[in-house]
Design a protein around this motif. Structure first.
Motif, PDB file in Angstrom:
ATOM      1  N   LEU A  24       0.808  -1.220   0.000  1.00  0.00           N
ATOM      2  CA  LEU A  24       0.000   0.000   0.000  1.00  0.00           C
ATOM      3  C   LEU A  24       0.840   1.269   0.000  1.00  0.00           C
ATOM      4  O   LEU A  24       0.376   2.317  -0.431  1.00  0.00           O
ATOM      5  CB  LEU A  24      -0.967   0.005   1.191  1.00  0.00           C
ATOM      6  N   GLY A  25       2.065   1.189   0.516  1.00  0.00           N
ATOM      7  CA  GLY A  25       2.946   2.344   0.460  1.00  0.00           C
ATOM      8  C   GLY A  25       3.018   3.201   1.709  1.00  0.00           C
ATOM      9  O   GLY A  25       3.636   4.267   1.692  1.00  0.00           O
ATOM     10  N   PHE A  26       2.412   2.752   2.812  1.00  0.00           N
ATOM     11  CA  PHE A  26       2.532   3.495   4.064  1.00  0.00           C
ATOM     12  C   PHE A  26       3.946   3.348   4.615  1.00  0.00           C
ATOM     13  O   PHE A  26       4.703   2.484   4.174  1.00  0.00           O
ATOM     14  CB  PHE A  26       1.505   3.002   5.088  1.00  0.00           C
ATOM     15  N   ARG A  27       4.294   4.178   5.590  1.00  0.00           N
ATOM     16  CA  ARG A  27       5.606   4.103   6.242  1.00  0.00           C
ATOM     17  C   ARG A  27       5.418   3.842   7.728  1.00  0.00           C
ATOM     18  O   ARG A  27       4.495   4.374   8.343  1.00  0.00           O
ATOM     19  CB  ARG A  27       6.350   5.422   6.068  1.00  0.00           C
ATOM     20  N   THR A  28       6.313   3.048   8.294  1.00  0.00           N
ATOM     21  CA  THR A  28       6.269   2.793   9.731  1.00  0.00           C
ATOM     22  C   THR A  28       6.657   4.064  10.471  1.00  0.00           C
ATOM     23  O   THR A  28       7.674   4.675  10.165  1.00  0.00           O
ATOM     24  CB  THR A  28       7.219   1.642  10.108  1.00  0.00           C
ATOM     25  N   LYS A  29       5.824   4.464  11.432  1.00  0.00           N
ATOM     26  CA  LYS A  29       6.108   5.653  12.250  1.00  0.00           C
ATOM     27  C   LYS A  29       6.648   5.233  13.619  1.00  0.00           C
ATOM     28  O   LYS A  29       7.641   5.744  14.086  1.00  0.00           O
ATOM     29  CB  LYS A  29       4.834   6.486  12.403  1.00  0.00           C
ATOM     30  N   ARG A  30       5.938   4.321  14.278  1.00  0.00           N
ATOM     31  CA  ARG A  30       6.348   3.862  15.606  1.00  0.00           C
ATOM     32  C   ARG A  30       6.287   2.337  15.643  1.00  0.00           C
ATOM     33  O   ARG A  30       5.366   1.735  15.123  1.00  0.00           O
ATOM     34  CB  ARG A  30       5.433   4.424  16.685  1.00  0.00           C
ATOM     35  N   ASP A  31       7.275   1.744  16.285  1.00  0.00           N
ATOM     36  CA  ASP A  31       7.311   0.293  16.463  1.00  0.00           C
ATOM     37  C   ASP A  31       7.920   0.048  17.847  1.00  0.00           C
ATOM     38  O   ASP A  31       9.119  -0.139  18.002  1.00  0.00           O
ATOM     39  CB  ASP A  31       8.152  -0.360  15.368  1.00  0.00           C
ATOM     40  N   ILE A  32       7.047   0.102  18.848  1.00  0.00           N
ATOM     41  CA  ILE A  32       7.467   0.025  20.245  1.00  0.00           C
ATOM     42  C   ILE A  32       6.990  -1.302  20.831  1.00  0.00           C
ATOM     43  O   ILE A  32       5.783  -1.528  20.950  1.00  0.00           O
ATOM     44  CB  ILE A  32       6.879   1.208  21.051  1.00  0.00           C
ATOM     45  N   PRO A  33       7.931  -2.196  21.184  1.00  0.00           N
ATOM     46  CA  PRO A  33       7.522  -3.487  21.763  1.00  0.00           C
ATOM     47  C   PRO A  33       6.741  -3.287  23.064  1.00  0.00           C
ATOM     48  O   PRO A  33       7.121  -2.490  23.915  1.00  0.00           O
ATOM     49  CB  PRO A  33       8.854  -4.184  22.036  1.00  0.00           C
ATOM     50  N   ILE A  34       5.626  -4.020  23.157  1.00  0.00           N
ATOM     51  CA  ILE A  34       4.794  -4.017  24.368  1.00  0.00           C
ATOM     52  C   ILE A  34       4.421  -5.476  24.615  1.00  0.00           C
ATOM     53  O   ILE A  34       3.423  -5.961  24.092  1.00  0.00           O
ATOM     54  CB  ILE A  34       3.523  -3.157  24.196  1.00  0.00           C
ATOM     55  N   GLY A  35       5.231  -6.170  25.363  1.00  0.00           N
ATOM     56  CA  GLY A  35       4.966  -7.593  25.585  1.00  0.00           C
ATOM     57  C   GLY A  35       5.150  -8.367  24.294  1.00  0.00           C
ATOM     58  O   GLY A  35       6.147  -8.205  23.595  1.00  0.00           O
ATOM     59  N   GLU A  36       4.155  -9.190  23.959  1.00  0.00           N
ATOM     60  CA  GLU A  36       4.225 -10.005  22.749  1.00  0.00           C
ATOM     61  C   GLU A  36       3.910  -9.213  21.492  1.00  0.00           C
ATOM     62  O   GLU A  36       4.187  -9.656  20.383  1.00  0.00           O
ATOM     63  CB  GLU A  36       3.261 -11.190  22.861  1.00  0.00           C
ATOM     64  N   ALA A  37       3.303  -8.054  21.639  1.00  0.00           N
ATOM     65  CA  ALA A  37       2.915  -7.228  20.494  1.00  0.00           C
ATOM     66  C   ALA A  37       3.726  -5.935  20.502  1.00  0.00           C
ATOM     67  O   ALA A  37       4.660  -5.776  21.290  1.00  0.00           O
ATOM     68  CB  ALA A  37       1.419  -6.924  20.558  1.00  0.00           C
ATOM     69  N   SER A  38       3.374  -5.038  19.629  1.00  0.00           N
ATOM     70  CA  SER A  38       4.032  -3.736  19.545  1.00  0.00           C
ATOM     71  C   SER A  38       2.984  -2.650  19.358  1.00  0.00           C
ATOM     72  O   SER A  38       1.880  -2.901  18.866  1.00  0.00           O
ATOM     73  CB  SER A  38       4.980  -3.688  18.344  1.00  0.00           C
ATOM     74  N   TRP A  39       3.367  -1.436  19.766  1.00  0.00           N
ATOM     75  CA  TRP A  39       2.595  -0.251  19.384  1.00  0.00           C
ATOM     76  C   TRP A  39       3.152   0.086  18.008  1.00  0.00           C
ATOM     77  O   TRP A  39       4.215   0.679  17.862  1.00  0.00           O
ATOM     78  CB  TRP A  39       2.809   0.873  20.391  1.00  0.00           C
ATOM     79  N   LEU A  40       2.477  -0.401  16.985  1.00  0.00           N
ATOM     80  CA  LEU A  40       2.970  -0.358  15.613  1.00  0.00           C
ATOM     81  C   LEU A  40       2.066   0.541  14.795  1.00  0.00           C
ATOM     82  O   LEU A  40       0.928   0.171  14.488  1.00  0.00           O
ATOM     83  CB  LEU A  40       3.017  -1.777  15.044  1.00  0.00           C
ATOM     84  N   THR A  41       2.569   1.730  14.477  1.00  0.00           N
ATOM     85  CA  THR A  41       1.763   2.672  13.708  1.00  0.00           C
ATOM     86  C   THR A  41       2.421   2.994  12.383  1.00  0.00           C
ATOM     87  O   THR A  41       3.643   2.950  12.240  1.00  0.00           O
ATOM     88  CB  THR A  41       1.508   3.985  14.476  1.00  0.00           C
ATOM     89  N   LEU A  42       1.574   3.319  11.423  1.00  0.00           N
ATOM     90  CA  LEU A  42       2.004   3.688  10.078  1.00  0.00           C
ATOM     91  C   LEU A  42       1.443   5.057   9.743  1.00  0.00           C
ATOM     92  O   LEU A  42       0.436   5.480  10.309  1.00  0.00           O
ATOM     93  CB  LEU A  42       1.481   2.669   9.064  1.00  0.00           C
ATOM     94  N   VAL A  43       2.086   5.710   8.800  1.00  0.00           N
ATOM     95  CA  VAL A  43       1.595   6.995   8.300  1.00  0.00           C
ATOM     96  C   VAL A  43       1.694   7.007   6.782  1.00  0.00           C
ATOM     97  O   VAL A  43       2.456   6.258   6.188  1.00  0.00           O
ATOM     98  CB  VAL A  43       2.384   8.197   8.876  1.00  0.00           C
TER      99      VAL A  43
END
Length: 127
Positions: A24-43
């Protein structure tokens, strides 16, 4: 008040990250590990300081039935604006994206819907 983040529930954050960035062409903004998952945001590369899309793990028991109901009824989980729906439809189709609705004019809007490979339908619209 303004919208800072919105989310889409995904069955696999890394698979979703790959699809949403590489296809789709989005870019990763934040990738913060939180336990087994991440706070993973794109812009959007067009708005790097704009609204962030959170790729939210769908592990809560209520989420999977909710997602399945939306897909079964053909309801998109989210919607993205594009400049040219038909051109984006062609580009994504050539990349192997499966559409459930081809570009359709609905008044002042043209929309198409595709499968994001992570358990959701996503709508693209041209205003």
């Amino acid at each position: 008040m303004k919208i800072y983040v919105t989310s889409v529930f995904v069955d696999d954050q890394r698979k979703a990250q790959k699809f949403y960035t590489e296809v789709l062409g989005f870019r990763t903004k934040r990738d913060i590990p939180i336990g087994e998952a991440s706070w993973l945001t794109l812009v959007s590369p067009e708005a790097p300081d704009g609204v962030e899309l959170l790729l939210e793990p769908d592990g809560h028991p209520a989420v999977k039935p909710y997602k399945e109901a939306l897909v079964n009824d053909g309801i998109p989980a989210t919607s993205f604006q594009v400049d040219d729906v038909r051109a984006e439809f062609k580009r994504l189709t050539e990349l192997g994206v499966r559409f459930t609705q081809e570009p359709t004019e609905m008044g002042d809007v043209t929309a198409a819907v595709f499968d994001d490979t992570c358990g959701n339908l996503v709508q693209i619209v041209q205003m």
